[in-house]
Design an enzyme around this catalytic site. Structure first.
Site: not given
Length: 319
Positions: A33-34, A223, A253, A255, A291
């Site tokens: 993620a990061e 959302r 998305a 991230d 990713d």
């Protein structure tokens, strides 16, 4: 430096065609993620330092090669000869990928507070953290909290994405940590389920108000196809999702959205333009496998901005 972040990155293997259980060949990428957000920001021209630990194994070398190619500062990455680099396998039975993680006992799980460079954090314009790192164990949790404490002392704004992972911990543990961190967070970037998890409110508007009352000046709820609901400096803003007709892989998305939002803060764009830009960035990622591979370039974003409003934000209130 523009942005400091830390966390775990993993090498990702996924089928080049078909499903994982019948695949003859696997493609290789990286993710986390990061790290995804850091790559997105670097592609937009920002100086980003990512702090972590990886193994001296070939997968760790692969990770470092990707980071260096993407322009990230890697001088605070320690390499461990005794612990492996984390691994994930990605299957795509639909556009909602199924991800299997093999990260227990990884090099990044040995992160400690001593890995966090005080000068790097205090000189950054933003610190970006997620809830994944504290879930990896006591050492990574201490590293994240040290970064948060240094940022607070130096008045560096903090963005935080809970990124709840049920494979790592349960809802009660996660919610307790999120609530403890939120008074130190300036920009909360979460999804609907996380907003409800943290506050206990099922009504989204009540949840957003409660989150804002807990500290963050900007509460942004991603959302998916329903767009974005945000409360920024007391102003409620709703932005629709960016339409995607050729969705391939939804991983990454959120991230990319985070990278787009931070880019808008670093470049002085207005809130509504920033949220729309972030939604646009997220939409580009889901059109590609991987990713981060679809993250837009600075030129791509500049072309998009040329067609949209670029009103700057008013001066923020004093904290």
């Amino acid at each position: 430096m523009d942005v400091f972040t830390l966390g775990e990155a993993m090498v990702c293997f996924s089928p080049t065609t078909g499903l994982l259980d019948a695949a003859a060949h696997l493609g290789c990428s990286v993710g986390g993620a990061e790290l995804n957000t850091a790559i997105g920001l670097s592609r937009l021209g920002h100086h980003v330092q990512w702090t972590s630990r990886v193994s001296t194994d070939p997968l760790g070398s692969r990770l470092l090669a990707v980071l260096e190619a993407e322009g990230l500062t890697t001088n605070r990455i320690r390499r461990s000869p005794d612990l492996p680099t984390g691994l994930m396998l990605k299957d795509r039975p639909t556009t909602e990928a199924r991800v299997l993680y093999y990260r227990r006992g990884s090099a990044a799980s040995a992160l400690t507070a001593e890995d966090v460079d005080e000068d790097a954090v205090s000189s950054a314009r933003f610190v970006h953290l997620t809830g994944i790192t504290p879930a990896l164990g006591p050492g990574p949790a201490a590293a994240a909290e040290r970064a948060l404490a240094i940022a607070g002392a130096a008045a560096v704004p903090v963005s935080f994405d809970p990124n709840f992972r049920p494979q790592l911990w349960n809802e009660r543990q996660a919610a307790a940590l999120y609530r403890r961190l939120l008074p130190s967070v300036d920009h909360l970037l979460c999804n609907e389920a996380e907003a409800r998890l943290i506050t206990g409110h099922q009504d989204l508007d009540r949840a957003v108000s409660a989150l804002a009352d807990s500290g963050p000046r900007h509460v942004i709820v991603k959302r998916s196809a329903d767009g974005v609901t945000a409360l920024c400096d007391g102003e409620q803003v709703r932005v629709p999702a960016w339409h995607v007709s050729d969705l391939v892989d939804s991983v990454g998305a959120g991230d990319a959205f985070n990278a787009g939002w931070l880019h808008s803060r670093l470049t002085g764009l207005g809130v509504r333009t920033g949220l729309r830009l972030a939604a646009f960035a997220a939409a580009q990622v889901v059109r590609h496998a991987g990713d981060y591979e679809g993250f837009p370039s600075a030129t791509h974003i500049a072309d998009w901005l040329a067609e949209h409003d670029r009103q700057p934000d008013p001066a923020p209130p004093q904290r």
